[in-house]
Motif scaffolding. Structure first.
Motif, PDB file in Angstrom:
ATOM      1  N   ARG A 177     -28.462  55.903  23.376  1.00 35.30           N
ATOM      2  CA  ARG A 177     -27.768  54.825  22.668  1.00 35.30           C
ATOM      3  C   ARG A 177     -27.830  53.537  23.487  1.00 35.30           C
ATOM      4  N   THR A 178     -27.902  52.421  22.777  1.00 30.22           N
ATOM      5  CA  THR A 178     -27.685  51.112  23.399  1.00 30.22           C
ATOM      6  C   THR A 178     -26.252  50.705  23.087  1.00 30.22           C
ATOM      7  N   ILE A 179     -25.428  50.584  24.123  1.00 33.03           N
ATOM      8  CA  ILE A 179     -23.984  50.374  23.965  1.00 33.03           C
ATOM      9  C   ILE A 179     -23.666  48.886  24.065  1.00 33.03           C
ATOM     10  N   ASP A 180     -23.345  48.287  22.925  1.00 31.74           N
ATOM     11  CA  ASP A 180     -23.020  46.851  22.932  1.00 31.74           C
ATOM     12  C   ASP A 180     -22.037  46.481  21.820  1.00 31.74           C
ATOM     13  N   PHE A 181     -21.192  47.429  21.439  1.00 32.69           N
ATOM     14  CA  PHE A 181     -20.275  47.206  20.323  1.00 32.69           C
ATOM     15  C   PHE A 181     -19.352  46.010  20.560  1.00 32.69           C
ATOM     16  N   MET A 182     -18.857  45.858  21.771  1.00 29.69           N
ATOM     17  CA  MET A 182     -17.853  44.824  22.041  1.00 29.69           C
ATOM     18  C   MET A 182     -18.416  43.423  21.841  1.00 29.69           C
ATOM     19  N   ARG A 186     -17.497  40.478  18.832  1.00 28.16           N
ATOM     20  CA  ARG A 186     -16.727  39.638  19.747  1.00 28.16           C
ATOM     21  C   ARG A 186     -15.385  39.215  19.172  1.00 28.16           C
ATOM     22  N   SER A 187     -15.312  38.971  17.878  1.00 23.71           N
ATOM     23  CA  SER A 187     -14.081  38.481  17.253  1.00 23.71           C
ATOM     24  C   SER A 187     -12.949  39.506  17.312  1.00 23.71           C
ATOM     25  N   LEU A 188     -13.278  40.770  17.532  1.00 24.56           N
ATOM     26  CA  LEU A 188     -12.250  41.809  17.611  1.00 24.56           C
ATOM     27  C   LEU A 188     -11.551  41.844  18.969  1.00 24.56           C
ATOM     28  N   TYR A 189     -12.110  41.133  19.951  1.00 27.27           N
ATOM     29  CA  TYR A 189     -11.594  41.182  21.312  1.00 27.27           C
ATOM     30  C   TYR A 189     -11.247  39.766  21.769  1.00 27.27           C
ATOM     31  N   PRO A 190      -9.974  39.373  21.659  1.00 26.06           N
ATOM     32  CA  PRO A 190      -9.569  38.009  22.001  1.00 26.06           C
ATOM     33  C   PRO A 190     -10.014  37.560  23.385  1.00 26.06           C
ATOM     34  N   ALA A 191     -10.035  38.463  24.349  1.00 28.57           N
ATOM     35  CA  ALA A 191     -10.419  38.086  25.715  1.00 28.57           C
ATOM     36  C   ALA A 191     -11.860  37.619  25.782  1.00 28.57           C
ATOM     37  N   LEU A 192     -12.701  38.068  24.847  1.00 25.35           N
ATOM     38  CA  LEU A 192     -14.110  37.683  24.858  1.00 25.35           C
ATOM     39  C   LEU A 192     -14.343  36.292  24.280  1.00 25.35           C
ATOM     40  N   ALA A 193     -13.277  35.634  23.816  1.00 27.52           N
ATOM     41  CA  ALA A 193     -13.417  34.234  23.409  1.00 27.52           C
ATOM     42  C   ALA A 193     -13.739  33.368  24.627  1.00 27.52           C
ATOM     43  N   ASP A 194     -13.337  33.850  25.798  1.00 28.36           N
ATOM     44  CA  ASP A 194     -13.674  33.185  27.047  1.00 28.36           C
ATOM     45  C   ASP A 194     -15.144  33.456  27.360  1.00 28.36           C
ATOM     46  N   SER A 195     -15.913  32.402  27.529  1.00 24.66           N
ATOM     47  CA  SER A 195     -17.355  32.547  27.709  1.00 24.66           C
ATOM     48  C   SER A 195     -17.715  33.318  28.982  1.00 24.66           C
ATOM     49  N   VAL A 196     -16.892  33.178  30.034  1.00 26.98           N
ATOM     50  CA  VAL A 196     -17.158  33.891  31.280  1.00 26.98           C
ATOM     51  C   VAL A 196     -16.994  35.396  31.078  1.00 26.98           C
ATOM     52  N   GLN A 197     -15.893  35.785  30.426  1.00 29.13           N
ATOM     53  CA  GLN A 197     -15.664  37.208  30.180  1.00 29.13           C
ATOM     54  C   GLN A 197     -16.730  37.788  29.245  1.00 29.13           C
ATOM     55  N   TYR A 198     -17.106  36.978  28.271  1.00 25.71           N
ATOM     56  CA  TYR A 198     -18.161  37.425  27.347  1.00 25.71           C
ATOM     57  C   TYR A 198     -19.471  37.668  28.099  1.00 25.71           C
ATOM     58  N   ALA A 199     -19.826  36.755  28.972  1.00 25.95           N
ATOM     59  CA  ALA A 199     -21.064  36.895  29.740  1.00 25.95           C
ATOM     60  C   ALA A 199     -21.008  38.121  30.654  1.00 25.95           C
ATOM     61  N   ARG A 200     -19.838  38.380  31.231  1.00 28.88           N
ATOM     62  CA  ARG A 200     -19.697  39.547  32.100  1.00 28.88           C
ATOM     63  C   ARG A 200     -19.840  40.845  31.309  1.00 28.88           C
ATOM     64  N   MET A 201     -19.260  40.880  30.107  1.00 27.01           N
ATOM     65  CA  MET A 201     -19.390  42.083  29.294  1.00 27.01           C
ATOM     66  C   MET A 201     -20.835  42.280  28.845  1.00 27.01           C
ATOM     67  N   ARG A 202     -21.525  41.214  28.540  1.00 32.02           N
ATOM     68  CA  ARG A 202     -22.941  41.311  28.185  1.00 32.02           C
ATOM     69  C   ARG A 202     -23.740  41.893  29.343  1.00 32.02           C
ATOM     70  N   SER A 203     -23.403  41.473  30.538  1.00 32.68           N
ATOM     71  CA  SER A 203     -24.097  41.969  31.718  1.00 32.68           C
ATOM     72  C   SER A 203     -23.831  43.460  31.921  1.00 32.68           C
ATOM     73  N   ILE A 204     -22.578  43.878  31.732  1.00 35.66           N
ATOM     74  CA  ILE A 204     -22.227  45.297  31.864  1.00 35.66           C
ATOM     75  C   ILE A 204     -22.957  46.119  30.815  1.00 35.66           C
ATOM     76  N   GLU A 205     -22.964  45.636  29.587  1.00 30.45           N
ATOM     77  CA  GLU A 205     -23.654  46.350  28.514  1.00 30.45           C
ATOM     78  C   GLU A 205     -25.149  46.471  28.791  1.00 30.45           C
ATOM     79  N   GLY A 206     -25.685  45.505  29.525  1.00 33.20           N
ATOM     80  CA  GLY A 206     -27.102  45.553  29.856  1.00 33.20           C
ATOM     81  C   GLY A 206     -27.481  46.802  30.632  1.00 33.20           C
TER      82      GLY A 206
END
Length: 301
Positions: A177-182, A186-206
């Motif tokens: 599986r490629t895991i990238d649901f979050m 993105r709209s389901l996770y208020p914390a990901l409205a922050d671009s830094v947190q979003y970028a970090r989660m993208r990196s983790i999902e990578g």
């Protein structure tokens, strides 16, 4: 005289250094304490201590028995989702009065780990909860929380907190599986409205592109050889059919001593509370049409 003055200077310097070091250490400890958010601090710390002291007076044959012991303490606790989200930023949340499937499992495992270390302080529980919930056991913002079970499994297994025993079962298969649901939602996770947190989660999902993991198919749970491998206290993750997630629900295995049947003890959104499912595990899984099977984890001794 000069020699004595030098010794005096050294003593004064050492005292000043120790004083400053103590102040820094106390400040650091206070900062860590401030980052712990209790839903009901007095009640929760008292209850944690009481449960750990009760466990200290018992003899457990395995880590699984400790897990089951603590898991049963929460039967009937209301199911409430999203209790870890905080508008003021990421903090270590302790909430014994409201649990979802993941916080239930984490709470029980942290208690079992603490009891296994022969410790009975709520502070030791808090330390172990942080070890389980956050990458490397360190809280460093929203993205340091182990949101995905695949990430949770890899990180905790690497640090020796528990083992993934799925591949030890006589019948098991593998999924990729490629895991990238979050970030895809993105709209389901208020914390990901922050671009830094979003970028970090993208990196983790990578790190979880084309991620391969073992699971036991639901159909194989009919086999006696498979069911014999389960131990009370095993943690299971229910593998979803969704294309970009691995697990959508968690629970703890309990073997009925009277007839040997396996049941799931879990925080159920449908029941609205923590409950021991009356259905045997295979029947429970067969009714869950959105699942493919199970991942199985076991707390280390």
């Amino acid at each position: 005289m000069k020699y004595l003055n030098n010794r005096s200077y050294i003593r004064r310097f050492a005292f000043a250094f120790i004083f400053c070091f103590s102040a820094i250490a106390n400040s650091f400890a206070a900062t860590n304490l401030e980052r712990v958010c209790f839903y009901n601090e007095e009640a929760d710390t008292t209850r944690l201590t009481e449960m750990l002291r009760e466990a200290a007076g018992r003899s457990f044959r395995s880590s699984g028995e400790r897990v089951e012991f603590f898991a049963r303490k929460f039967i009937g606790t209301p199911y409430v989702a999203h209790t870890l989200e905080c508008d003021s930023g990421e903090v270590l949340t302790v909430d014994l009065d409201r649990l979802d499937c993941t916080t239930f499992v984490e709470t029980v495992m942290a208690l079992a780990m603490t009891a296994g270390e022969n410790r009975s302080s709520w502070r030791d529980y808090v330390y172990n909860l942080r070890r389980i919930r956050y990458r490397g056991g360190r809280l460093n913002g929203y993205s340091s929380r182990l949101h995905y079970i695949c990430d949770w499994a890899v990180d905790n297994k690497h640090r020796g907190n528990f083992s993934d025993v799925t591949a030890d079962f006589p019948k098991h298969s593998y999924l990729i599986r490629t895991i990238d649901f979050m970030t895809e939602n993105r709209s389901l996770y208020p914390a990901l409205a922050d671009s830094v947190q979003y970028a970090r989660m993208r990196s983790i999902e990578g790190g979880y592109r084309n991620h391969r993991f073992p699971y036991v198919k639901t159909i194989d749970l009919k086999g006696k050889d498979v069911m014999a491998e389960f131990m009370s206290g095993d943690v299971v993750g229910i593998v979803t059919k969704m294309k970009n997630l691995d697990v959508t629900h968690m629970g703890i295995i309990v073997r009925d001593e009277s007839d040997g049947t396996i049941h799931l003890l879990h925080a159920s959104s449908a029941a609205g509370k923590v409950e021991l499912s009356p259905l045997p595990l295979y029947d429970f899984m067969k009714k869950n049409h959105n699942s493919l099977g199970l991942r199985i984890f076991r707390l280390q001794e």
